[in-house]
Design a protein around this motif. Structure first.
Motif, short mmCIF file in Angstrom:
data_model
loop_
_atom_site.label_atom_id
_atom_site.label_comp_id
_atom_site.label_asym_id
_atom_site.label_seq_id
_atom_site.Cartn_x
_atom_site.Cartn_y
_atom_site.Cartn_z
N ALA A 246 3.75 6.02 -5.48
CA ALA A 246 3.84 6.06 -6.94
C ALA A 246 2.78 6.97 -7.56
O ALA A 246 2.86 7.30 -8.75
CB ALA A 246 3.70 4.65 -7.52
N ARG A 247 1.81 7.40 -6.76
CA ARG A 247 0.74 8.25 -7.29
C ARG A 247 1.22 9.70 -7.45
O ARG A 247 2.02 10.19 -6.67
CB ARG A 247 -0.46 8.23 -6.33
N ILE B 261 0.84 -1.20 0.00
CA ILE B 261 0.00 0.00 0.00
C ILE B 261 0.87 1.25 0.00
O ILE B 261 0.62 2.21 -0.74
CB ILE B 261 -0.95 -0.01 1.22
N GLY B 262 1.91 1.25 0.83
CA GLY B 262 2.81 2.40 0.88
C GLY B 262 3.48 2.67 -0.45
O GLY B 262 3.58 3.83 -0.89
N SER C 208 -5.15 3.88 -10.83
CA SER C 208 -4.21 4.09 -11.93
C SER C 208 -4.68 3.31 -13.16
O SER C 208 -5.33 2.27 -13.03
CB SER C 208 -2.81 3.63 -11.54
N LYS C 209 -4.35 3.83 -14.32
CA LYS C 209 -4.74 3.15 -15.55
C LYS C 209 -4.02 1.81 -15.70
O LYS C 209 -4.56 0.86 -16.25
CB LYS C 209 -4.43 4.03 -16.76
N LYS C 210 -2.79 1.77 -15.21
CA LYS C 210 -2.00 0.54 -15.31
C LYS C 210 -1.17 0.38 -14.04
O LYS C 210 -0.46 1.30 -13.64
CB LYS C 210 -1.08 0.58 -16.53
N THR C 211 -1.26 -0.78 -13.42
CA THR C 211 -0.52 -1.05 -12.18
C THR C 211 0.28 -2.33 -12.34
O THR C 211 -0.22 -3.33 -12.86
CB THR C 211 -1.48 -1.20 -10.98
N PHE C 212 1.54 -2.27 -11.89
CA PHE C 212 2.40 -3.44 -11.89
C PHE C 212 2.75 -3.79 -10.44
O PHE C 212 3.21 -2.93 -9.69
CB PHE C 212 3.69 -3.18 -12.68
N ILE C 213 2.54 -5.03 -10.06
CA ILE C 213 2.87 -5.51 -8.72
C ILE C 213 3.84 -6.68 -8.84
O ILE C 213 3.60 -7.61 -9.61
CB ILE C 213 1.61 -5.95 -7.94
N LEU D 244 -4.15 11.68 0.00
CA LEU D 244 -4.45 10.27 0.23
C LEU D 244 -5.91 9.98 -0.07
O LEU D 244 -6.79 10.80 0.24
CB LEU D 244 -4.14 9.89 1.68
N PRO D 245 -6.22 8.84 -0.66
CA PRO D 245 -7.61 8.48 -0.93
C PRO D 245 -8.41 8.40 0.38
O PRO D 245 -7.87 8.07 1.44
CB PRO D 245 -7.50 7.09 -1.59
#
Length: 293
Positions: free
Chosen positions: A12-13, A6-7, A52-57, A18-19
């Protein structure tokens, strides 16, 4: 793991705010004085990925996650993957092929690479070549000897980078080509055999302290610094006093020079920001702890 994830997602935003879901999670947990519930953290992480439109984990070494709680992580991966539009989320997981992990992730997998397959041999060969060219211990050997080392290790590695790395450390200590050839004929077949050979090669007067050091690293409640470990390994459990004689302290640098294949620095990339004795140590690989246990 979820708190760390989460951090990282929040950092990265581009939006500094914060939401609301994260703020509510923070205030609710603070109000009752406890850490957030795992389910709430999973929901929060899923929510952030959708912003985000694209997220990499990237989840590295999933097999090292405790088995008693690994099921919840695997379930969350399945849920978060199903809850996203195609192409909006990519998850890279590295792991040994544990049965529960394979069963949970195989239906979700679009692409997989087995490190036991032939396709990984090219990467292993490059790693060996770079090591042979870059390490001082191999510069005394001819091109023919280095080629023999390369071909033998690639053939016998079965995709195990860790096995290759340990054997390179052993081979670079050989003094003559004859010693190298003899060592290549008696290569240990697996990591347990490698670790046994490494421990057997340690001088008897040092072996007790090295074994103590590894046990401290395997079972300590938090990471130990080099200085702390140097003091811990000389503690005698049947005495009432400790620390009065500075000559009884173990040379901290000896720990790293005796068995670099078994112990390594946790903060190796940030070594410029730490004094030598304040740097934290860890077992060099999860398989070392498995071997000790």
């Amino acid at each position: 793991m979820l708190l760390s994830l989460i951090g990282q997602l929040l950092r990265a935003r581009s939006d500094p705010l914060l939401p609301d879901e994260i703020m509510n999670l923070y205030h609710n947990s603070k109000a009752i004085g406890t850490s957030p519930d795992i389910k709430d953290l999973q929901t929060a992480a899923s929510h952030i990925t959708k912003l985000s439109k694209k997220t990499f984990i990237i989840l590295d070494a999933l097999d090292e996650f405790p088995k008693d709680t690994r099921g919840s992580v695997l379930s969350w991966i399945g849920e978060v993957a199903a809850d996203h539009n195609a192409g909006s989320l990519s998850i890279l997981v590295t792991s040994r092929p544990e049965a529960d992990i394979v069963k949970s992730l195989e239906p979700l997998t679009n692409f997989s690479i087995s490190l036991q397959s032939e396709i990984i041999n090219a990467d292993i060969r490059v790693y060996i070549q770079n090591s042979l060219d870059g390490r001082d211990g191999f510069k005394k050997f001819s091109k023919e000897i280095r080629s023999e080392i390369e071909d033998t290790l690639v053939t016998r590695s079965h995709g195990m980078f860790r096995w290759v790395d340990c054997l390179l450390r052993i081979l670079q200590e050989c003094l003559t080509p004859k010693a190298v050839k003899a060592a290549l004929k008696e290569l240990p077949k697996d990591l347990d055999s490698v670790y046994l050979r490494i421990l057997d090669s340690i001088h008897e007067t040092q072996r007790e302290y090295i074994q103590r050091a590894m046990h401290w690293l395997a079972f300590s409640a938090e990471p130990l610094t080099l200085g702390q470990l140097a003091e811990a390994v000389v503690i005698e459990y049947d005495v009432n006093k400790y620390g009065e004689d500075p000559e009884t302290l173990f040379d901290p640098n000896s720990l790293m020079s005796i068995c670099p294949s078994l112990i390594s620095f946790e903060d190796a990339r940030d070594h410029k920001h730490f004094t030598q004795e304040s740097r934290r140590l860890r077992l060099a690989h999860f398989s070392v702890k498995e071997y000790l246990i």
